[in-house]
Design an enzyme around this catalytic site. Sequence first.
Site, PDB file in Angstrom:
ATOM      1  N   HIS A   2     -11.783 -15.794  -8.712  1.00  0.00           N
ATOM      2  CA  HIS A   2     -13.216 -15.690  -8.386  1.00  0.00           C
ATOM      3  C   HIS A   2     -13.617 -16.621  -7.224  1.00  0.00           C
ATOM      4  O   HIS A   2     -14.503 -17.464  -7.371  1.00  0.00           O
ATOM      5  CB  HIS A   2     -14.062 -15.986  -9.631  1.00  0.00           C
ATOM      6  CG  HIS A   2     -15.424 -15.352  -9.557  1.00  0.00           C
ATOM      7  ND1 HIS A   2     -16.123 -14.946 -10.650  1.00  0.00           N
ATOM      8  CD2 HIS A   2     -16.208 -15.043  -8.480  1.00  0.00           C
ATOM      9  CE1 HIS A   2     -17.277 -14.417 -10.286  1.00  0.00           C
ATOM     10  NE2 HIS A   2     -17.347 -14.470  -8.963  1.00  0.00           N
TER      11      HIS A   2
ATOM     12  N   GLU B 298     -13.759 -14.623 -17.974  1.00  0.00           N
ATOM     13  CA  GLU B 298     -13.476 -15.800 -17.140  1.00  0.00           C
ATOM     14  C   GLU B 298     -13.969 -17.033 -17.891  1.00  0.00           C
ATOM     15  O   GLU B 298     -15.019 -16.952 -18.554  1.00  0.00           O
ATOM     16  CB  GLU B 298     -14.211 -15.682 -15.799  1.00  0.00           C
ATOM     17  CG  GLU B 298     -13.656 -14.602 -14.905  1.00  0.00           C
ATOM     18  CD  GLU B 298     -14.418 -14.474 -13.583  1.00  0.00           C
ATOM     19  OE1 GLU B 298     -15.064 -15.466 -13.182  1.00  0.00           O
ATOM     20  OE2 GLU B 298     -14.353 -13.411 -12.969  1.00  0.00           O
TER      21      GLU B 298
HETATM   22  P1  NAD Z   1     -26.283  -5.945  -3.265  1.00  0.00           P
HETATM   23  O1  NAD Z   1     -27.410  -5.984  -4.231  1.00  0.00           O
HETATM   24  O2  NAD Z   1     -26.561  -6.188  -1.830  1.00  0.00           O
HETATM   25  O3  NAD Z   1     -25.515  -4.542  -3.375  1.00  0.00           O
HETATM   26  C1  NAD Z   1     -25.241  -3.905  -4.600  1.00  0.00           C
HETATM   27  C2  NAD Z   1     -25.391  -2.410  -4.373  1.00  0.00           C
HETATM   28  O4  NAD Z   1     -24.956  -1.735  -5.555  1.00  0.00           O
HETATM   29  C3  NAD Z   1     -26.856  -1.996  -4.128  1.00  0.00           C
HETATM   30  O5  NAD Z   1     -26.945  -1.291  -2.902  1.00  0.00           O
HETATM   31  C4  NAD Z   1     -27.181  -1.096  -5.312  1.00  0.00           C
HETATM   32  O6  NAD Z   1     -28.018  -0.030  -4.953  1.00  0.00           O
HETATM   33  C5  NAD Z   1     -25.810  -0.615  -5.713  1.00  0.00           C
HETATM   34  N1  NAD Z   1     -25.714  -0.142  -7.077  1.00  0.00           N
HETATM   35  C6  NAD Z   1     -26.449  -0.527  -8.158  1.00  0.00           C
HETATM   36  N2  NAD Z   1     -26.041   0.157  -9.246  1.00  0.00           N
HETATM   37  C7  NAD Z   1     -25.051   0.986  -8.835  1.00  0.00           C
HETATM   38  C8  NAD Z   1     -24.238   1.948  -9.477  1.00  0.00           C
HETATM   39  N3  NAD Z   1     -24.355   2.191 -10.774  1.00  0.00           N
HETATM   40  N4  NAD Z   1     -23.326   2.607  -8.741  1.00  0.00           N
HETATM   41  C9  NAD Z   1     -23.166   2.364  -7.433  1.00  0.00           C
HETATM   42  N5  NAD Z   1     -23.916   1.461  -6.752  1.00  0.00           N
HETATM   43  C10 NAD Z   1     -24.830   0.793  -7.456  1.00  0.00           C
HETATM   44  O7  NAD Z   1     -25.209  -6.988  -3.839  1.00  0.00           O
HETATM   45  P2  NAD Z   1     -24.024  -7.680  -3.029  1.00  0.00           P
HETATM   46  O8  NAD Z   1     -24.489  -8.965  -2.457  1.00  0.00           O
HETATM   47  O9  NAD Z   1     -23.379  -6.667  -2.127  1.00  0.00           O
HETATM   48  O10 NAD Z   1     -23.041  -8.039  -4.245  1.00  0.00           O
HETATM   49  C11 NAD Z   1     -22.255  -7.027  -4.870  1.00  0.00           C
HETATM   50  C12 NAD Z   1     -21.457  -7.618  -6.030  1.00  0.00           C
HETATM   51  O11 NAD Z   1     -20.621  -8.652  -5.561  1.00  0.00           O
HETATM   52  C13 NAD Z   1     -22.313  -8.241  -7.156  1.00  0.00           C
HETATM   53  O12 NAD Z   1     -21.776  -7.822  -8.396  1.00  0.00           O
HETATM   54  C14 NAD Z   1     -22.085  -9.715  -6.997  1.00  0.00           C
HETATM   55  O13 NAD Z   1     -22.158 -10.390  -8.251  1.00  0.00           O
HETATM   56  C15 NAD Z   1     -20.662  -9.733  -6.466  1.00  0.00           C
HETATM   57  N6  NAD Z   1     -20.300 -10.971  -5.773  1.00  0.00           N
HETATM   58  C16 NAD Z   1     -19.058 -11.479  -5.996  1.00  0.00           C
HETATM   59  C17 NAD Z   1     -18.654 -12.641  -5.358  1.00  0.00           C
HETATM   60  C18 NAD Z   1     -17.277 -13.203  -5.594  1.00  0.00           C
HETATM   61  O14 NAD Z   1     -17.091 -14.410  -5.466  1.00  0.00           O
HETATM   62  N7  NAD Z   1     -16.287 -12.383  -5.906  1.00  0.00           N
HETATM   63  C19 NAD Z   1     -19.537 -13.303  -4.484  1.00  0.00           C
HETATM   64  C20 NAD Z   1     -20.805 -12.761  -4.249  1.00  0.00           C
HETATM   65  C21 NAD Z   1     -21.168 -11.574  -4.894  1.00  0.00           C
END
Ligand code: NAD
Length: 314
Positions: free
Chosen positions: A288, A270
């Site tokens: 995004h 990106e």
């Molecule tokens: P979070 O920390 O609440 O949840 C992430 C989960 O993934 C955790 O429960 C963790 O245990 C689990 N995890 C870690 N490693 C793992 C693996 N190898 N396999 C499976 N599960 C695993 O985070 P969140 O707030 O739910 O965010 C999740 C994702 O969304 C992040 O990558 C964040 O950057 C992304 N995000 C994207 C946007 C967007 O605009 N598209 C906005 C906010 C967050």
Amino acid sequence: MKILINDGIEAIAISMLENAGIEVTNKHIPQEDLLVELPKYDAISVRSATKVRKELIDACPNLKLIGRGGVGLDNIDVEYARSKGIAVVNTPAASSRSVAELVMGHLFTIARGLQIANRKMPLEGQTHFSDLKKSLSKGIELETRVFGIIGFGRIGQEMAKLAIGCGMKVLAYDPYVNEVTLPLVIQDEIVKIQIRTSSFDHLIANSDVISIHTPGLEKPIINAKEIENMKNGVILLNAARGGVIDEAALLDGLNSGKIAGAGLDVFLNEPTPNDQLLTHPKISLSPHIGASTIEAQNKIGVQLAEQIIENLKK
Ligand code: NAD
């Protein structure tokens, strides 16, 4: 108490802070001037632009709080700040619902080929209406299908609520989560649904839809091998981070027909994603924008203001 809002904040947050008796300066002071200006304040609120590093923290012995609107804390030396007794607060859950709703939008789009309809109707809607109707008449319903969620944290759990609301069955995989009780609000009543996480292999083999909600990972969690083990006609969704699905394997899977469609909000490289993804007819795309809704911005403001007030009034 005086707070500098250096990267902007929602108006509602400013009123909340002022109503709590906190003096708010809502203007951007350039990074290079903060060493001189920030010591005049008790707290600072930033987004991703302003960096609050050790040097700046050392220059502000009276700083009580650093607030970050949004998720990441990469721009703040968090441990160092906390070791100096400075509270560091952020709003990681404020955008979870928005991200999950966007993913659902991609899923509904792919289920009925709307990404193709939206691209072709303006060009061919008058000349080839019947042909388009015929070619887009093999959509699917989502009810009773299996929605697999990889990464069952904040967004993954919001995703599960939406999928359950659509009558789908949820499988979840998360190496750090065993069981979750989801509160589903249905017409003002709360229904609690318990979900036990499954093994990765079980989810891969049994899901009709797979959505990734892990943090950014060092290497993709979905590669050619995992795709091979998925159901034929699977739909893949990624609004986590570019690269959690191997993009070349995704394209191969779409081209071979193994994968029926994909919804992507995040990409490698990106802001210049792979052109083959951007032009692929089976992919529903967004730039995004998962967290970018009016409600998420408001929640960021409200949740940040609440934490600032709580900490500064201690
Ligand atoms: P979070 O920390 O609440 O949840 C992430 C989960 O993934 C955790 O429960 C963790 O245990 C689990 N995890 C870690 N490693 C793992 C693996 N190898 N396999 C499976 N599960 C695993 O985070 P969140 O707030 O739910 O965010 C999740 C994702 O969304 C992040 O990558 C964040 O950057 C992304 N995000 C994207 C946007 C967007 O605009 N598209 C906005 C906010 C967050």
